[in-house]
Scaffold this active site. Structure first.
Site, short mmCIF file in Angstrom:
data_model
loop_
_atom_site.label_atom_id
_atom_site.label_comp_id
_atom_site.label_asym_id
_atom_site.label_seq_id
_atom_site.Cartn_x
_atom_site.Cartn_y
_atom_site.Cartn_z
NE ARG A 75 -3.52 -2.44 2.61
CZ ARG A 75 -3.19 -3.62 3.13
NH1 ARG A 75 -1.96 -3.76 3.65
NH2 ARG A 75 -4.02 -4.63 3.13
CE LYS A 123 4.84 2.83 11.28
NZ LYS A 123 4.53 4.25 11.61
CG HIS A 159 -5.06 0.90 -4.43
ND1 HIS A 159 -4.55 0.62 -3.17
CD2 HIS A 159 -5.97 -0.08 -4.69
CE1 HIS A 159 -5.13 -0.46 -2.69
NE2 HIS A 159 -5.99 -0.91 -3.58
NE ARG A 162 -2.87 -3.40 -1.64
CZ ARG A 162 -2.33 -4.25 -0.78
NH1 ARG A 162 -1.02 -4.35 -0.71
NH2 ARG A 162 -3.08 -5.01 -0.01
CG HIS A 195 -4.80 -8.91 0.15
ND1 HIS A 195 -4.66 -9.21 -1.19
CD2 HIS A 195 -5.05 -7.59 0.21
CE1 HIS A 195 -4.82 -8.12 -1.90
NE2 HIS A 195 -5.06 -7.12 -1.07
CE1 TYR A 214 -4.83 -27.35 11.33
CE2 TYR A 214 -6.47 -25.93 10.33
CZ TYR A 214 -6.13 -26.88 11.27
OH TYR A 214 -7.06 -27.36 12.14
#
Length: 449
Positions: A284, A306, A367, A370, A393, A403
């Site tokens: 981001r 971050k 954006h 991304r 995400h 898992y």
């Protein structure tokens, strides 16, 4: 009967008729802090005098075998007859079992409640919203805080990225001056219909923020019953603002060469490196813009960002990204520094990126870079979970959450493949060994040595 002499001391041991003359002659005996002249006509009434000469009418009585004493008022403000009437009134209350102190406290509380009610009825949306933003700011991210400020910005200031163009007032400005108690569903629907004609996307965001604000205000002490928590939740308000259309801007494979060509020609090396890293990391915009030299580990090829979901996340430091970072000047703690910014770091790279895209004939937002990282990774059949973890995400499946554990070394293998493929499609000539050989040593504090 001879009139008593003015300088003759009063006998305070027994009641006497309180007169103007006796009040004038009343003095506090030496060695005492106060003294009382009791009235023979109204046994519950006295005149109290203190060492500094202050004199006041006082009521005294008993209730439940307990003596109570209440000040009626200053002798200069109350007449003797008025004081006797008030004393008799209090005496009747006691005889009926009512404590004047309780009555006074109750009346005081009622007056305070009435005053608070009047204040709450007069308070405006803007006043409460300012308090809301100040109280909730520690729990928000920087972007959320800035969104709130933009919603209530007065406008009329020169735009930083467009000469001669002034900023417009935020969507919520028209609601700030009205009383909070008047903000209902009809008002919000009318406002949404008017504002949506020119900026529906801003109105949709404003509705979400307004809904959260009203629910907070409805639970605040002193505002309960004054804020309608459902005023911004009506279906009509949502309908008039329209539905958000998914954004699809991204770089296609055949556009990579021209995009890299123009970006690498940007004279500002910090902006040029930032834009390339934004595409190659899938981060981001603020995650990447706020990295510090202490977050970069050239030795073990790691980078700490971050994170919007978690507090932070570690991602691989791929060779070309490491090469770009290593060429940047070490002006301060920020990797993408700026000597002209108040914060010392890059703040608005979108301006340069728009200029690049206009020159290249492309339409891609920051954006969108991304989104390009995610879309371009599909060409390599990289596991979806790997790309999601690199991009930060939130895991969507149980297996991913509980898992699947991917160490940084495993991510680095896949991330390196993505970077190599993108650079190959962009015809960017780059040799790993040459870039690694140009690295400078970095001390523990993150600055070059």
């Amino acid at each position: 009967m001879a009139r008593p002499q003015k300088d003759k001391p009063l006998d305070l041991s027994k009641p006497t008729e309180i007169t103007a003359g006796s009040i004038q002659r009343l003095n506090c005996p030496q060695g005492k802090s106060q003294a009382f002249l009791r009235d023979i006509k109204s046994p519950s009434l006295s005149v109290r005098v203190t060492t500094n000469g202050a004199k006041s009418f006082v009521f005294e009585g008993k209730i439940h075998r307990q003596t109570i004493r209440r000040t009626i008022g200053d002798v200069r403000e109350w007449s003797i007859e008025e004081a006797r009437i008030e004393s008799n009134r209090l005496r009747v209350l006691l005889d009926n079992g009512h404590d004047p102190r309780d009555i006074e406290r109750r009346q005081k509380a009622e007056r305070a409640a009435k005053k608070a009610e009047e204040i709450a009825n007069r308070i405006t949306v803007g006043e409460v919203l300012d308090r809301y933003i100040e109280e909730r700011r520690p729990y928000w991210g920087e972007a959320n805080y800035k969104d709130h400020l933009k919603m209530i910005a007065p406008g009329g200031l020169p735009r930083k990225n467009r000469a001669g163009v002034m900023t417009v007032p935020g969507p919520l400005v028209d609601l700030l001056g009205m009383r909070l108690v008047d903000l209902d569903g009809v008002v919000v629907e009318t406002w949404a219909a008017r504002e949506s004609k020119s900026r529906p996307a801003r109105v949709r965001l404003a509705l979400r923020l307004l809904k959260a604000f009203l629910r907070w205000a409805a639970q605040e002490p002193g505002l309960m019953g004054k804020a309608n928590p459902d005023a911004a939740s009506s279906r009509k308000a949502r309908e008039v603002s329209g539905k958000a259309k998914p954004k699809t801007d991204y770089l296609q494979r055949e556009q990579l060469e021209v995009w890299f060509s123009y970006v690498r020609q940007i004279q500002n090396s910090v902006i040029s490196a930032y834009l390339q890293c934004l595409l190659l990391t899938g981060a981001r915009r603020e995650e990447l813009a706020t990295i510090k030299w202490g977050d970069v580990n050239f030795q073990w090829s790691g980078l700490v960002l971050k994170d919007k979901v978690e507090e932070s996340r570690a991602v691989p430091l791929t060779p070309y990204v490491a090469y770009l970072l290593n060429t940047l000047p070490r002006r301060n703690e920020w990797v993408f520094s700026s000597p002209t910014s108040k914060s010392g770091r890059l703040v608005e790279p979108a301006i340069a990126h728009r200029q690049v895209c206009d020159a290249a004939g492309l339409k891609v937002t920051l954006h969108g870079l991304r989104r390009s990282f995610k879309s371009l990774s599909e060409w390599l059949e990289i596991p979806v979970g790997v790309v999601a973890q690199i991009m930060g995400h939130k895991p969507s499946a149980t297996a991913e959450k509980h898992y699947t554990i991917r160490p940084l070394d495993l991510l680095r293998i896949h991330h390196g493949k993505i970077e190599d493929w993108i650079l190959d499609q962009a015809q960017v000539e780059y040799k790993h060994q040459q870039s690694l050989g140009s690295f400078r040593l970095v001390s523990q504090n993150g600055y070059s040595s």
